[in-house]
Write a protein that holds these residues in place. Structure first.
Motif, mmCIF file in Angstrom:
data_model
loop_
_atom_site.group_PDB
_atom_site.id
_atom_site.type_symbol
_atom_site.label_atom_id
_atom_site.label_comp_id
_atom_site.label_asym_id
_atom_site.label_seq_id
_atom_site.Cartn_x
_atom_site.Cartn_y
_atom_site.Cartn_z
ATOM 1 N N LEU A 283 -1.057 -14.960 -5.860
ATOM 2 C CA LEU A 283 -1.627 -14.085 -6.873
ATOM 3 C C LEU A 283 -2.779 -13.229 -6.335
ATOM 4 O O LEU A 283 -2.963 -12.084 -6.762
ATOM 5 N N LEU A 284 -3.543 -13.755 -5.372
ATOM 6 C CA LEU A 284 -4.767 -13.086 -4.935
ATOM 7 C C LEU A 284 -4.640 -12.314 -3.625
ATOM 8 O O LEU A 284 -5.357 -11.338 -3.412
ATOM 9 N N LEU A 285 -3.751 -12.757 -2.743
ATOM 10 C CA LEU A 285 -3.707 -12.162 -1.401
ATOM 11 C C LEU A 285 -3.383 -10.666 -1.396
ATOM 12 O O LEU A 285 -4.120 -9.879 -0.783
ATOM 13 N N PRO A 286 -2.289 -10.216 -2.061
ATOM 14 C CA PRO A 286 -1.989 -8.776 -2.017
ATOM 15 C C PRO A 286 -3.099 -7.888 -2.597
ATOM 16 O O PRO A 286 -3.495 -6.904 -1.946
ATOM 17 N N PRO A 287 -3.652 -8.191 -3.791
ATOM 18 C CA PRO A 287 -4.710 -7.320 -4.321
ATOM 19 C C PRO A 287 -5.966 -7.276 -3.454
ATOM 20 O O PRO A 287 -6.666 -6.267 -3.429
ATOM 21 N N VAL A 288 -6.247 -8.377 -2.745
ATOM 22 C CA VAL A 288 -7.439 -8.407 -1.896
ATOM 23 C C VAL A 288 -7.229 -7.618 -0.612
ATOM 24 O O VAL A 288 -8.075 -6.818 -0.200
ATOM 25 N N LEU A 289 -6.085 -7.816 0.033
ATOM 26 C CA LEU A 289 -5.873 -7.262 1.375
ATOM 27 C C LEU A 289 -5.267 -5.860 1.398
ATOM 28 O O LEU A 289 -5.456 -5.133 2.374
ATOM 29 N N ASN A 290 -4.515 -5.480 0.361
ATOM 30 C CA ASN A 290 -3.893 -4.147 0.372
ATOM 31 C C ASN A 290 -4.910 -3.013 0.571
ATOM 32 O O ASN A 290 -4.713 -2.151 1.434
ATOM 33 N N PRO A 291 -6.007 -2.965 -0.219
ATOM 34 C CA PRO A 291 -6.968 -1.872 0.010
ATOM 35 C C PRO A 291 -7.645 -1.950 1.376
ATOM 36 O O PRO A 291 -7.967 -0.917 1.968
ATOM 37 N N ILE A 292 -7.832 -3.171 1.897
ATOM 38 C CA ILE A 292 -8.436 -3.324 3.222
ATOM 39 C C ILE A 292 -7.494 -2.775 4.287
ATOM 40 O O ILE A 292 -7.909 -2.031 5.191
ATOM 41 N N VAL A 293 -6.211 -3.139 4.199
ATOM 42 C CA VAL A 293 -5.223 -2.667 5.176
ATOM 43 C C VAL A 293 -5.130 -1.150 5.160
ATOM 44 O O VAL A 293 -5.170 -0.492 6.218
ATOM 45 N N TYR A 294 -5.027 -0.571 3.973
ATOM 46 C CA TYR A 294 -4.880 0.891 3.884
ATOM 47 C C TYR A 294 -6.165 1.606 4.299
ATOM 48 O O TYR A 294 -6.108 2.704 4.851
#
Length: 314
Positions: A283-294
Motif C-alpha cells: 500500500l505504501l511503497l509505490p506512493p512513496v517511491l514513485n515521485p522520488i524515482v521520477y
C-alpha cells in the motif's frame, strides 16, 4: 432469523490489527508511518504543483505523470485515517460503513493506478514509434478521455463490492488482518456463502490487474521492437532510458502485489507480522517511491523542482 439479525447487529464494527500479537508495540511503527505518509504527500503534491505551473511540462508524458501522482495521493489518503488511528492513537475499532467506504476507495484507486501505468506505457510507445505524430495522436482531448475512461472503469468494476459485502451476515470474529479494510479480508469473516464475492473479486482482478499486466507486457514488446529498429546504439540507449522511470513504477506496483498474493496463497504458515509488513509495503511503497524515482530520473522534473525551491527560498 432473529438470532442472525441480532448477531449481525453486534458486528456493526470491525477491529483493525496493528502489529499482530503485540498491540503494545504499535507506537514503534507510528513514527515511520508518519514519515512515509509525509514523504508521500510532499512528493506527489510537489509533482502536481510543478507540472501545473511550469509551461514546459505541459506535454502528454507529464500529464500522465500528474495522473499517477494524483492517484498515489488519493490511495494514500484512503488508508491514512485508519492507519494513524491504529498505530498512533491506539483506536482499533472502525464502523462497518466506514470500513466498506475505505475498501471501495482503496480498491478503486488501486485499479486506477494500474490503468494509469498502462496509459503511460502507451505514451512511451507512441513517443518512440511515432515521434513525428506524438503531439497529434496524444492531444489534450485524447489524454482527458483516457483519464476519464481509466477512472470510470475502476469505479464500475469496484462499485458492486460494497453491496456484496453489505449483504453478508457477520457472526464470527470481527477482527481484520490489517490496519485498513480490504474486500478479501472482510469477506473471510462472514458466516454465509461467499462464493459470489470470491467469483466477482476474481473477475474484477482479471478485468483490471491481469488485463493491464498483459497490455503492459505487449506494450514493451512493441517498444523493444521499435528500439531495435534504431540503427545507432547510443540512440537505442537514449530512447530506452526514457522508459526507465516508468519501468520502475510498474515494478513498484506489481512486485509487492504479486508478493502479497503469493503470501496469501502459500505463506499461511508464516508469522502474521510478515503478512502485515507485506500489506503495508504493497500500500505504501509505490506512493512513496514513485515521485522520488521520477524526480531523480527525469531531468526536466528535477530541474523544475529545483527552480521552484529556489524561487521559494529567494
Amino acid at each position: 432469523m432473529s438470532v442472525l439479525n441480532h448477531t449481525r447487529f453486534n458486528h456493526q464494527t470491525f477491529t483493525l490489527t496493528g502489529i499482530p500479537g503485540m498491540p503494545e508495540k504499535d507506537y514503534w511503527i507510528a513514527l515511520p508511518l508518519f514519515f512515509l505518509y509525509s514523504i508521500t504527500l510532499l512528493g506527489n503534491i510537489t509533482i502536481l504543483i510543478v507540472i501545473k505551473h511550469e509551461q514546459s511540462l505541459h506535454e502528454p508524458m507529464y500529464y500522465f505523470l500528474a495522473m499517477l501522482a494524483a492517484t498515489d495521493l488519493s490511495l494514500s489518503l484512503s488508508s491514512l485515517p485508519t492507519m494513524l488511528e491504529v498505530h498512533w492513537f491506539g483506536q482499533y475499532s472502525v464502523t462497518f460503513d466506514a470500513c466498506i467506504t475505505q475498501m471501495f476507495f482503496i480498491h478503486t484507486f488501486g485499479g486506477v493506478e494500474s490503468g494509469v501505468l498502462v496509459a503511460m506505457a502507451f505514451d512511451r510507445f507512441v513517443a518512440i514509434r511515432f515521434p513525428l505524430h506524438y503531439a497529434i495522436i496524444l492531444t489534450h482531448g485524447v489524454i482527458s478521455k483516457i483519464g476519464v475512461t481509466i477512472l470510470l472503469r475502476s469505479v464500475v468494476a469496484v462499485l458492486p463490492v460494497p453491496f456484496l459485502i453489505k449483504r453478508l451476515p457477520f457472526c464470527h470474529s470481527n477482527v481484520l488482518s490489517h490496519a485498513y479494510c480490504l474486500h478479501q479480508d472482510a469477506m473471510r469473516l462472514a458466516c454465509a456463502d461467499t462464493h459470489i464475492n470470491s467469483l466477482y473479486g476474481l473477475l474484477a482482478v482479471i478485468f483490471i490487474i491481469v488485463l493491464d499486466a498483459l497490455v503492459l507486457l505487449l506494450s514493451y514488446i512493441l517498444i523493444l521492437q521499435a528500439v531495435l529498429g534504431i540503427a545507432s546504439r547510443e540512440e537505442r540507449f537514449k530512447v530506452l532510458n526514457t522508459c526507465f522511470s516508468h519501468i520502475c513504477a510498474v515494478l513498484l506496483f506489481y512486485v509487492p502485489l504479486i508478493a502479497m498474493t503469493l503470501l496469501h496463497l502459500f505463506g499461511k504458515h508464516l508469522s502474521p507480522i510478515v503478512h502485515t509488513f507485506m500489506a503495508n509495503v504493497y500500500l505504501l511503497l509505490p506512493p512513496v517511491l514513485n515521485p522520488i524515482v521520477y524526480s531523480i530520473r527525469t531531468r526536466e522534473i528535477r530541474r523544475q523542482i529545483v527552480r521552484v525551491l529556489w524561487r521559494t527560498s529567494s
